[in-house]
Design an enzyme around this catalytic site. Structure first.
Site, short mmCIF file in Angstrom:
data_model
loop_
_atom_site.label_atom_id
_atom_site.label_comp_id
_atom_site.label_asym_id
_atom_site.label_seq_id
_atom_site.Cartn_x
_atom_site.Cartn_y
_atom_site.Cartn_z
N GLU A 127 33.25 50.91 81.43
CA GLU A 127 34.21 50.33 82.39
C GLU A 127 35.50 51.14 82.55
OE1 GLU A 127 34.80 46.25 81.17
OE2 GLU A 127 32.73 45.71 81.58
N ASN A 169 28.56 53.38 81.29
CA ASN A 169 28.16 52.01 81.65
C ASN A 169 29.28 51.32 82.42
OD1 ASN A 169 26.10 49.89 81.14
ND2 ASN A 169 27.72 48.85 80.01
N HIS A 206 25.93 42.18 86.56
CA HIS A 206 26.27 40.75 86.43
C HIS A 206 26.42 40.21 87.86
CE1 HIS A 206 26.92 41.05 82.13
NE2 HIS A 206 27.73 42.07 82.31
N GLU A 235 22.96 44.89 81.55
CA GLU A 235 23.53 43.57 81.17
C GLU A 235 23.18 42.53 82.21
OE1 GLU A 235 27.73 43.87 80.24
OE2 GLU A 235 27.48 45.78 79.22
N ASP A 237 22.41 39.58 84.45
CA ASP A 237 22.35 38.12 84.56
C ASP A 237 22.66 37.76 86.00
OD1 ASP A 237 25.19 38.45 84.42
OD2 ASP A 237 25.32 37.53 82.44
C1 XIL Z 1 30.94 40.06 76.62
C2 XIL Z 1 30.19 39.19 75.60
O1 XIL Z 1 29.02 38.70 76.21
C3 XIL Z 1 31.07 38.05 75.14
O2 XIL Z 1 30.48 37.38 74.05
C4 XIL Z 1 32.44 38.59 74.71
O3 XIL Z 1 33.29 37.47 74.42
C5 XIL Z 1 33.08 39.43 75.78
O4 XIL Z 1 32.18 40.48 76.12
N1 XIL Z 1 30.77 43.80 80.09
C6 XIL Z 1 30.37 44.33 78.88
C7 XIL Z 1 30.02 43.43 77.76
O5 XIL Z 1 30.20 45.55 78.77
O6 XIL Z 1 30.33 43.96 76.52
C8 XIL Z 1 30.66 42.07 77.92
O7 XIL Z 1 30.15 41.21 76.89
C9 XIL Z 1 30.39 41.51 79.30
C10 XIL Z 1 30.97 42.41 80.36
#
Ligand code: XIL
Length: 302
Positions: A127, A169, A206, A235, A237
């Site tokens: 990020e 990422n 996401h 990641e 969802d």
């Molecule tokens: C999130 C986790 O799912 C949570 O448990 C934590 O509180 C915060 O981080 N981008 C990412 C992940 O790269 O590491 C994040 O994970 C979600 C967004």
């Protein structure tokens, strides 16, 4: 029977999930985990605040539990993440400049060395780019150490484990027309042209109604792989339920399968109740561990 992991393996891909060490004592959770998934990302346990809570004092117990789980079920590991503006320990949050640059490089060297030979791919940097139309780097203490901090991080990781794949990422990089996507693309193009060691790009993916699956998602994945890197969905969802959610999962999985160098897909948790956005019910299993329509759609698309 068929599982996500075995179906993905038919085309040489993996299907993974984020895992929390605190849930490894839940037998419903570990039952689904070991049955379905062939790659594991620690949800929080390899972040900087977890692995180096005090400067130069490393803490691997929870991450090691997840690595041991992966070994016991024959799954591979994605390491997440070595350099990020969030989930930094307090000592790092208050650092700047060359002291921070040295601390970041030491962190990467120590953690990657500890896990050498056990990690398929590292999210080296997470990020680093700004949202919105600027295409600029995100303002952070790491960015203020100098614009070359990302390549310095990748070089340190390569030196510590030459066999791990090294990835950048990010989120909101799925839509090819967005300035953030273009900025990350130009960084990867620049790294490849100058021999900076980068092997892969992770698309967090996401998705929700404000940030839906873009119609050009497959084009984005393909354009990145044309630069000579692998891509992964890291990641995933998708907020929603029923047929609409299932259709979105089908679209995303199909996009990866259509791109030769899209090597795998990871969902960000197992059951809806495990999700960081649990109220959005964004995952493939319900709170009881039953397969949702989204599961069937994802499996069918593999
Ligand atoms: C999130 C986790 O799912 C949570 O448990 C934590 O509180 C915060 O981080 N981008 C990412 C992940 O790269 O590491 C994040 O994970 C979600 C967004």
């Amino acid at each position: 029977g068929t599982t996500l992991g075995s179906a993905a393996a038919r085309t040489g891909r993996y299907f993974g999930t984020a895992v929390s060490a605190s849930k490894l004592s839940d037998s419903v959770y570990t039952g689904i985990l070991s049955r379905e998934f062939s790659m594991i990302t620690p949800e929080n346990e390899m972040k900087i605040d977890a692995t180096e809570p005090s400067q130069n004092q490393f803490s691997y117990a929870n991450a090691d539990r997840i690595v041991n789980q992966a070994a016991s079920q024959g799954a591979r590991m994605r390491g997440h993440t070595l350099a990020w503006h969030q989930q930094q320990p307090g000592w790092m949050q208050s650092m700047e400049g060359s002291a921070l640059r040295q601390a970041m490089l030491n962190h990467i060297t120590q953690v990657v060395t500890h896990y050498r030979g056990k990690i398929y791919a590292w999210d080296v940097v997470n990020e680093a780019y700004e949202d919105g139309g600027s295409g600029a780097r995100r303002s952070s203490n790491l960015q203020r150490t100098g614009d070359d901090w990302i390549e310095a991080a990748f070089r340190a990781a390569r030196a510590a484990d030459p066999d791990a794949k090294l990835c950048y990422n990010d989120y909101n990089t799925d839509d090819w027309s967005q300035a953030k996507t273009q900025a990350v693309y130009r960084m990867v193009q620049d790294f490849k042209s100058r021999g900076v060691p980068i092997d892969c790009v992770g698309f967090q993916s996401h998705f929700n109604p404000n940030s839906p699956v873009p119609s050009n998602y497959r084009t984005t994945l393909q354009n990145f792989t044309d630069l000579g890197v692998d891509v992964q969905i890291t990641e995933l969802d998708i907020e929603g339920s029923g047929t609409a959610q299932a259709d979105n999962y089908r679209t995303v999985v199909s996009a990866c399968v259509a791109v030769a160098r899209c090597t795998g897909i990871t969902v960000w948790g197992i059951r809806d109740t495990d999700s960081w956005r649990a109220s959005a019910t964004p995952l493939l299993f319900d709170g009881n561990g039953q397969k949702k329509a989204a599961y069937t759609a994802a499996l069918d698309a593999l």
